[in-house]
Design an enzyme around this catalytic site. Structure first.
Site, PDB file in Angstrom:
ATOM      1  N   THR A  37       0.649  -1.334   0.163  1.00  0.00           N
ATOM      2  CA  THR A  37       0.000  -0.097   0.004  1.00  0.00           C
ATOM      3  C   THR A  37       1.046   1.257   0.012  1.00  0.00           C
ATOM      4  O   THR A  37       0.734   2.196  -0.751  1.00  0.00           O
ATOM      5  CB  THR A  37      -0.825  -0.056   1.126  1.00  0.00           C
ATOM      6  OG1 THR A  37      -1.672  -1.306   1.325  1.00  0.00           O
ATOM      7  CG2 THR A  37      -1.948   1.262   1.391  1.00  0.00           C
TER       8      THR A  37
ATOM      9  N   GLU B 295       9.610  10.306   9.241  1.00  0.00           N
ATOM     10  CA  GLU B 295       8.701  11.065   9.297  1.00  0.00           C
ATOM     11  C   GLU B 295       7.146  10.310   9.122  1.00  0.00           C
ATOM     12  O   GLU B 295       6.238  10.603  10.222  1.00  0.00           O
ATOM     13  CB  GLU B 295       8.406  12.285   8.149  1.00  0.00           C
ATOM     14  CG  GLU B 295       7.278  13.141   8.345  1.00  0.00           C
ATOM     15  CD  GLU B 295       7.331  13.937   9.627  1.00  0.00           C
ATOM     16  OE1 GLU B 295       8.252  14.679   9.984  1.00  0.00           O
ATOM     17  OE2 GLU B 295       6.437  13.527  10.506  1.00  0.00           O
TER      18      GLU B 295
ATOM     19  N   GLY C  15       1.209   8.889  10.283  1.00  0.00           N
ATOM     20  CA  GLY C  15       0.957   8.809   8.745  1.00  0.00           C
ATOM     21  C   GLY C  15       1.354  10.345   8.135  1.00  0.00           C
ATOM     22  O   GLY C  15       2.590  10.577   8.199  1.00  0.00           O
TER      23      GLY C  15
ATOM     24  N   ILE D  60       0.613  13.231   8.877  1.00  0.00           N
ATOM     25  CA  ILE D  60       1.137  14.379   9.660  1.00  0.00           C
ATOM     26  C   ILE D  60       2.478  14.822   9.957  1.00  0.00           C
ATOM     27  O   ILE D  60       3.165  13.807  10.487  1.00  0.00           O
ATOM     28  CB  ILE D  60       0.209  14.293  10.887  1.00  0.00           C
ATOM     29  CG1 ILE D  60      -1.083  13.896  10.896  1.00  0.00           C
ATOM     30  CG2 ILE D  60       0.329  15.506  11.950  1.00  0.00           C
ATOM     31  CD1 ILE D  60      -1.834  13.372  12.189  1.00  0.00           C
TER      32      ILE D  60
ATOM     33  N   GLY E 155     -12.286  -2.180   5.877  1.00  0.00           N
ATOM     34  CA  GLY E 155     -10.894  -2.155   5.855  1.00  0.00           C
ATOM     35  C   GLY E 155     -10.093  -1.289   6.794  1.00  0.00           C
ATOM     36  O   GLY E 155      -8.876  -1.345   6.383  1.00  0.00           O
TER      37      GLY E 155
ATOM     38  N   ASP F 119       0.231  -0.433  18.520  1.00  0.00           N
ATOM     39  CA  ASP F 119       0.733   0.377  17.800  1.00  0.00           C
ATOM     40  C   ASP F 119       0.986   1.889  18.126  1.00  0.00           C
ATOM     41  O   ASP F 119       2.151   2.442  17.897  1.00  0.00           O
ATOM     42  CB  ASP F 119      -0.376   0.411  16.433  1.00  0.00           C
ATOM     43  CG  ASP F 119      -0.262   1.502  15.505  1.00  0.00           C
ATOM     44  OD1 ASP F 119       0.448   1.272  14.461  1.00  0.00           O
ATOM     45  OD2 ASP F 119      -0.750   2.620  15.597  1.00  0.00           O
TER      46      ASP F 119
ATOM     47  N   LYS G 176       4.507   4.286  18.550  1.00  0.00           N
ATOM     48  CA  LYS G 176       4.564   5.679  18.096  1.00  0.00           C
ATOM     49  C   LYS G 176       4.813   6.756  19.429  1.00  0.00           C
ATOM     50  O   LYS G 176       5.731   7.580  19.311  1.00  0.00           O
ATOM     51  CB  LYS G 176       3.194   6.051  17.645  1.00  0.00           C
ATOM     52  CG  LYS G 176       3.045   5.277  16.318  1.00  0.00           C
ATOM     53  CD  LYS G 176       1.494   5.386  15.507  1.00  0.00           C
ATOM     54  CE  LYS G 176       1.124   4.713  14.502  1.00  0.00           C
ATOM     55  NZ  LYS G 176      -0.124   4.748  14.008  1.00  0.00           N
TER      56      LYS G 176
ATOM     57  N   GLY H  44      -3.254   5.534   5.745  1.00  0.00           N
ATOM     58  CA  GLY H  44      -3.786   5.487   4.359  1.00  0.00           C
ATOM     59  C   GLY H  44      -2.673   5.659   3.507  1.00  0.00           C
ATOM     60  O   GLY H  44      -1.659   6.457   3.706  1.00  0.00           O
TER      61      GLY H  44
HETATM   62  N1  HSE Z   1      -3.041   0.609  12.107  1.00  0.00           N
HETATM   63  C1  HSE Z   1      -2.765   1.942  12.105  1.00  0.00           C
HETATM   64  C2  HSE Z   1      -3.699   3.199  12.673  1.00  0.00           C
HETATM   65  C3  HSE Z   1      -2.271   2.384  10.810  1.00  0.00           C
HETATM   66  O1  HSE Z   1      -5.051   2.497  12.392  1.00  0.00           O
HETATM   67  O2  HSE Z   1      -3.779   4.058  13.000  1.00  0.00           O
HETATM   68  C4  HSE Z   1      -1.016   3.426  10.785  1.00  0.00           C
HETATM   69  O3  HSE Z   1       0.098   3.157  11.613  1.00  0.00           O
END
Ligand code: HSE
Length: 404
Positions: A11, A124, A129, A131, A182, A196, A200, A297
């Protein structure tokens, strides 16, 4: 002309190729040179896709081509990404990555290797994502002591919590809907269990404080225990529940955690809904500054990777300064951190309020019409340790949510 290789045609990788193609003129102008994608690495074939002309299956082709000066690693996962990235930096190629697992685990080592070779390791897209937050933290907010970073760092969980809040749906129903759309993975654990967001906030806090925050030291609580009933109370209180990744300097040290937090409508992050992410940074002289946008995305994430490619091309023979040493930052014990708690108790106020008051003092209580077998109360600001001790004295506590 600068030759670039893209590792991974999933992706984000296909997004990187698309962004460079769509915005070729802009990207060239901003870089001061033509950016040319010379190779794409992937194990798969893509019949009919123009990328077939530049597709390679053997990483050594890229590694041993001295014409390739910048690599975009968008494969995800720690291996083989780590081995590939390390080898590229050691060969004197700059690397741009969207890979938060790689950055959270090996960030400072890869930054150091890049520096030793006068190249750059840029990431970055690994947080938020599309931002911009890594470059602002690293290059812009440099006159401040950072008091706190508070982020809605995961789009999937923010989508789920927003739907639960606005439509009164339960967690399982919304998760299934998010999977069908999705947004959520078939195995949603990395998102809903907070892992996740944990990686971060570990990256952001390492950059903010200059030393390595080990993601395994970050207290992490996901959203699986948040229920539709919690939102009935939240709606009465005019609050919402968001999954925060937070790092803050307090008297007991630097606290770093991921957990659902109940916030009121005055909080700057209250209106961040759906799949959007936002990061609120508080500096000691700057005060509050907020970054908002698409945290995931294809094209937003690819935009951030390509912005790193532009940066790498602008600084081909210069290692730009990143303050993130390999020295470990000892995070404070969450048990010492203080906040208010929203607490639900089974039974009626007539039965339980005396016990609640004996433990927690003169608390504010909340009732939801139609829920006759439970009530809730809000504590004063107390430490997590105090909360644990006091809650032992009240029978029937159903749940508790931290408040801010
Ligand atoms: N699975 C992550 C989210 C994707 O939902 O933000 C981006 O790291």
């Amino acid at each position: 002309m600068v030759n670039v290789a893209v590792l991974g045609y999933g992706t984000v990788g296909s997004g990187v190729v698309e962004v460079i193609k769509t915005n070729q003129n802009v990207v060239n102008k901003k870089s001061g040179q033509e950016i040319h994608v010379k190779y794409v690495l992937d194990l798969r074939e893509f019949p009919g896709d123009p990328v077939m002309d530049i597709l390679v299956h053997d990483y050594d082709v890229i590694l041993n081509d001295p014409e390739v000066e910048v690599i975009a690693e968008v494969m995800g996962g720690v291996e083989p990404a780590y081995t590939f990235v390390k080898a590229a930096l050691e060969k004197g190629k700059s690397v741009c990555t969207s890979n938060k697992e790689l950055v959270a685990k090996h960030g400072p080592e890869l930054i150091k290797i890049a520096k030793e070779h006068n190249r750059n390791f840029l990431f970055e897209a690994s947080v938020g994502g599309g931002i911009p937050i890594i470059r602002p933290l690293n290059q812009c907010i440099t006159a401040d002591e950072i008091n706190s970073i508070t982020g809605i760092l995961n789009g999937t969980t923010n989508y789920i919590l927003t739907k639960m809040s606005k439509e009164g749906l339960d967690f399982d129903t919304v998760l299934k809907e998010a999977q069908d759309l999705g947004y959520a993975e078939r195995n949603p654990s990395a998102d809903v269990d907070g892992f996740d967001a944990c990686r971060k906030i570990a990256i952001l806090s390492s950059l903010a404080y200059g030393k390595s925050v080990d993601f395994e030291d970050v207290y992490t609580e996901g959203i699986t225990k948040i229920s539709d009933i919690d939102f009935k109370y939240a709606n009465i209180l005019g609050t919402s529940v968001k999954l925060f990744g937070k790092a803050e300097k307090k008297e007991n040290g630097i606290n770093v955690f991921v957990a659902p937090v109940m916030i009121d409508s005055n909080h700057p992050l209250y209106s961040v809904n759906g799949v959007f992410n936002a990061i609120l940074v508080n500096g000691n002289v700057l005060d509050d500054i907020m970054f908002y946008g698409s945290g995931a995305g294809k094209l937003p994430t690819a935009s951030a990777v390509v912005s790193d490619i532009v940066d790498a091309v602008r600084n081909l023979n210069t290692s730009t300064y990143v303050e993130w040493s390999e020295e470990k930052l000892e995070v404070a014990d969450i048990k010492e951190s203080k906040k208010k708690f929203f607490v639900r108790v089974s039974g009626t106020e007539a039965e339980k309020l005396d016990a609640v008051k004996a433990a927690f003092g003169d608390v504010q209580t909340v009732k939801v019409e139609g829920l006759d077998d439970e009530f809730a109360f809000i504590t004063d600001v107390i430490s997590e340790k105090e909360y644990d001790e006091l809650s032992e004295k009240v029978e029937g506590i159903i749940t508790r949510i931290r408040m801010e």
